[in-house]
Design an enzyme around this catalytic site. Structure first.
Site, short mmCIF file in Angstrom:
data_model
loop_
_atom_site.label_atom_id
_atom_site.label_comp_id
_atom_site.label_asym_id
_atom_site.label_seq_id
_atom_site.Cartn_x
_atom_site.Cartn_y
_atom_site.Cartn_z
CG HIS A 1 -27.95 -38.43 -36.51
ND1 HIS A 1 -28.79 -39.00 -37.42
CD2 HIS A 1 -28.65 -37.45 -35.91
CE1 HIS A 1 -29.97 -38.40 -37.38
NE2 HIS A 1 -29.92 -37.46 -36.47
CD GLU B 1 -36.74 -31.51 -37.62
OE1 GLU B 1 -36.10 -30.66 -36.97
OE2 GLU B 1 -36.36 -32.69 -37.74
CG HIS C 1 -31.17 -35.91 -41.45
ND1 HIS C 1 -31.51 -37.25 -41.41
CD2 HIS C 1 -31.38 -35.43 -40.20
CE1 HIS C 1 -31.89 -37.55 -40.19
NE2 HIS C 1 -31.81 -36.48 -39.43
CB ALA C 2 -35.98 -33.34 -41.04
CG HIS D 1 -35.83 -29.51 -32.63
ND1 HIS D 1 -35.24 -30.01 -31.50
CD2 HIS D 1 -35.75 -30.52 -33.55
CE1 HIS D 1 -34.82 -31.25 -31.73
NE2 HIS D 1 -35.13 -31.59 -32.96
CE1 TYR E 1 -32.79 -37.03 -32.93
CE2 TYR E 1 -30.57 -37.92 -33.01
CZ TYR E 1 -31.48 -36.94 -33.36
OH TYR E 1 -31.08 -35.88 -34.13
O1 X8Z Z 1 -32.58 -36.84 -36.94
C1 X8Z Z 1 -33.73 -36.86 -36.52
C2 X8Z Z 1 -34.61 -35.63 -36.71
C3 X8Z Z 1 -33.84 -34.37 -36.73
S1 X8Z Z 1 -33.21 -33.92 -35.19
C4 X8Z Z 1 -35.35 -35.75 -38.02
N1 X8Z Z 1 -34.23 -37.98 -35.96
C5 X8Z Z 1 -33.43 -39.19 -35.79
C6 X8Z Z 1 -33.10 -39.86 -37.11
O2 X8Z Z 1 -33.68 -39.48 -38.14
O3 X8Z Z 1 -32.26 -40.76 -37.11
C7 X8Z Z 1 -35.58 -38.14 -35.43
C8 X8Z Z 1 -35.67 -39.57 -35.01
C9 X8Z Z 1 -34.28 -40.09 -34.94
ZN ZN Z 2 -34.62 -33.41 -33.77
#
Ligand code: X8Z
Ligand code: ZN
Length: 613
Positions: free
Chosen positions: A510, A383, A352-353, A386, A520
């Site tokens: 998450h 990213e 996960h990024a 951030h 988000y």
């Molecule tokens: O988790 C993220 C980023 C890292 S902060 C890739 N996002 C949420 C997800 O993937 O659920 C970006 C959009 C929503």
């Molecule tokens: Zn992010």
């Protein structure tokens, strides 16, 4: 690499730990002492933030190693470091009570508040319980990272999340999609018992700090009362819901044409496996199924990246170049040396990024398993947003080295990605011709599938978690309530029958990793507000979807004005510094999509498509 933050010697930090163990005693004895002075309060916050910084840097390093090389040892090392941070925060929170009710300078009062909010999952004082909590959290994170589906049993070929996401985004076979969906969601049931124990322990930690529960603590981080924040989210959702409902109705109708009424209920919820994404949170991958006729943008960024052999590293360079064009300094050499850009073949990692600022100064890194897709091109910008934010606030005192509120952190890179227009792609040599204005509808549809489809998902995750933390729902109701909220907000349904033996929330990063999610939702709205403000600063007058601030240093300077404030002031002031506006406002996203909304409403009326579900 320069580290200008004073760090404690090893012996001092050992002293800090033993003080942590005795914090309740220390507090009791203070009750009999003379009332503290403002100077003492300032000295307390100065010391506190330096001790905190010292431990958080150690924990970041441990976590980086855990997430880029998951083993039982790295998991334990990360859990131990995390426990130290949590113990310090609860100790400091207890000690800071002696300043309660005092008239303090604003920055000192703000730091006293922020120290309590500096961990997302607070630990109880009891060391055994706090060790248990840190271990649970590290293990949930690892389990998610290692998650696999092995259709032929553990001895056969196993599919990791990126393989399954590939199926979700490209397959149009409902049976194959259903299997991939269910296969991934099967990673989560083993997490459920640990998750519910985590809820108990973290709530104890939050209550010891004076919060009603962890959810109330999360809602306290927005410079307003927790209830006011909930109302603020509902206000924004009410503003954007009609746009979502139009999109939902149109997409459902197109899917009905494709899959037929045995798969798609004409006026009910859309089955969650048919929207091109594992969580039905971003629908851009089904663009070909819903594309408006005669508005083809004529290009597909994923195809271009493949055809031009733009490798993952080159994709990151494109992202960095955009920020440089706004006047930001290049990323440090260590960024390129220490980041993880692609999925390693020889070890388990959390794909996960994420973006990191390991030393809270300039040891910036990203961790991603980049693939050659338009989606990952956007995520790279996300990213890097951030990272550039982190560097902009690096001279603030440690506790102010954060975004104005967490939605701001999530919105910066996405704001830049909104400037990745066809004209910009042509400027950087990735696209030959800018499509005519008649293709705008197609481009807007593509963006809406990404941004408008996301809105209710961005909201419902924490609606669920807040109920979990407040005890409104018990573990016996976790999954049922999850799907009630999915239905209520998103209008989607599970593809296969669910029960409380499932734990579908745990199949979302998450939730397993305990990252708050309302950020988000806010970012989805804020990024359009930011984009509108920066385009205004750039003197741009046309439709917002055609604006790119590439090469515009005036817009860059305006952006930086907000970034460099970090979290030193309440977020409305930061918002004002950049946009001149003090309220989060959904009119920018609504204006951006107005031509699409008009078209969707016409199509829905023509097709007799029912709105809602
Ligand atoms: O988790 C993220 C980023 C890292 S902060 C890739 N996002 C949420 C997800 O993937 O659920 C970006 C959009 C929503
Ligand atoms: Zn992010």
């Amino acid at each position: 690499m320069t580290v200008h933050t004073p760090k404690l010697a090893a012996s001092e930090s050992a002293a800090a730990t033993s003080a942590a163990e005795n914090s309740w005693l220390a507090e009791d004895s203070q009750a009999t002492q003379a009332p503290p002075t403002v100077e003492e309060a300032r000295k307390f916050t100065d010391d506190a933030e330096n001790r905190w910084l010292n431990l958080i840097i150690k924990a970041s390093r441990a976590q980086w190693v855990q997430e880029t090389f998951i083993t039982p040892d790295t998991e334990q090392i990360a859990a131990d470091a995390d426990q130290q941070v949590k113990a310090l925060v609860s100790e400091l929170a207890a000690q800071s009570r002696r300043f309660d009710g005092m008239q303090l300078p604003e920055d000192v009062a703000r730091k006293l508040k922020l120290i309590k909010l500096s961990v997302d999952i607070p630990a109880p004082h009891n060391p055994k319980e706090s060790a248990e909590l840190s271990q649970i959290n590290a293990s949930l994170q690892s389990d998610y990272g290692k998650g696999k589906w092995c259709p032929d049993g553990p001895a056969g070929k196993c599919l990791a999340l990126n393989d399954l996401e590939h199926i979700m985004s490209t397959s149009r076979d409902p049976v194959e999609l259903e299997k991939a969906w269910a296969g991934w969601h099967a990673i989560a049931p083993p997490m459920k018992a640990r998750y519910s124990r985590m809820v108990e322990l973290a709530n104890d930690g939050a209550r010891e700090m004076g919060f009603a529960d962890v959810g109330a603590m999360w809602r306290s981080n927005y410079d307003m009362k927790p209830d006011e924040f909930s109302a603020e989210l509902d206000r924004l959702w009410t503003q954007v819901r009609p746009l979502y409902v139009s999109l939902h109705a149109y997409v459902r109708n197109q899917l009905l044409k494709k899959y037929g009424p045995s798969v798609i209920p004409p006026d009910g919820e859309i089955p969650a496996h048919l929207l091109g994404n594992m969580w039905a949170q971003d629908w851009a991958n089904i663009y070909p199924l819903v594309a408006p006729p005669n508005a083809d943008p004529g290009y597909d960024l994923s195809e271009i990246l493949k055809a031009k052999k733009v490798e993952p590293l080159a994709m990151v360079h494109y992202g960095e170049s955009f920020f440089k064009s706004l006047g930001f300094a290049p990323l440090p050499a260590t960024f390129w040396e220490r980041s993880m850009f692609v999925k390693p073949r020889d070890r388990e990692v959390v794909c996960h990024a994420s973006a990191w600022d390991i030393d809270y100064v300039d040891d910036l890194r990203i961790k991603m398993c980049i693939e050659q897709t338009g989606e990952d091109f956007s995520t790279i910008h996300h990213e890097l947003g951030h990272n550039f934010y982190q560097r902009a606030y690096d001279t603030q005192p440690p506790l102010f080295r954060n975004s104005a509120n967490d939605g701001f952190h999530e919105a910066i890179g996405d704001t830049i990605a909104l400037s990745v227009t066809p004209a910009y792609l042509r400027q950087i040599g990735l696209l030959e011709n800018v499509p005519p204005e008649s293709s705008d509808l197609g481009l807007l549809m593509h963006k809406a599938l990404e941004k408008v489809a996301f809105l209710p998902f961005g909201l419902m995750i924490d609606k669920w978690r807040w109920e979990v933390f407040s005890g409104k729902i018990s573990p016996a109701e976790y999954n049922q309530r999850w799907w009630e909220l999915r239905k209520q907000y998103q209008g989607v349904a599970p593809p296969v029958a669910r029960s409380e033996a499932d734990f579908d929330p745990g199949a979302k990063y998450h939730v397993a990793a305990n990252v708050p999610y309302a950020r988000y939702f806010l970012a989805d709205i804020l990024q359009f507000q930011f984009h509108r403000a920066l385009c205004r600063e750039a003197g741009y007058k046309g439709p917002l979807n055609r604006c790119s601030i590439y090469n515009n240093t005036a817009a860059g300077a305006r952006l930086n004005k907000m970034l460099e404030m970090g979290q030193s002031r309440p977020w409305p002031e930061a918002l004002e510094a950049m946009t001149g506006e003090k309220q989060m406002d959904a009119t920018a996203i609504i204006d951006y999509f107005a031509p699409l909304k008009k078209w969707l409403d016409e199509q829905n009326a023509r097709d007799g498509a029912k709105l809602d579900w």
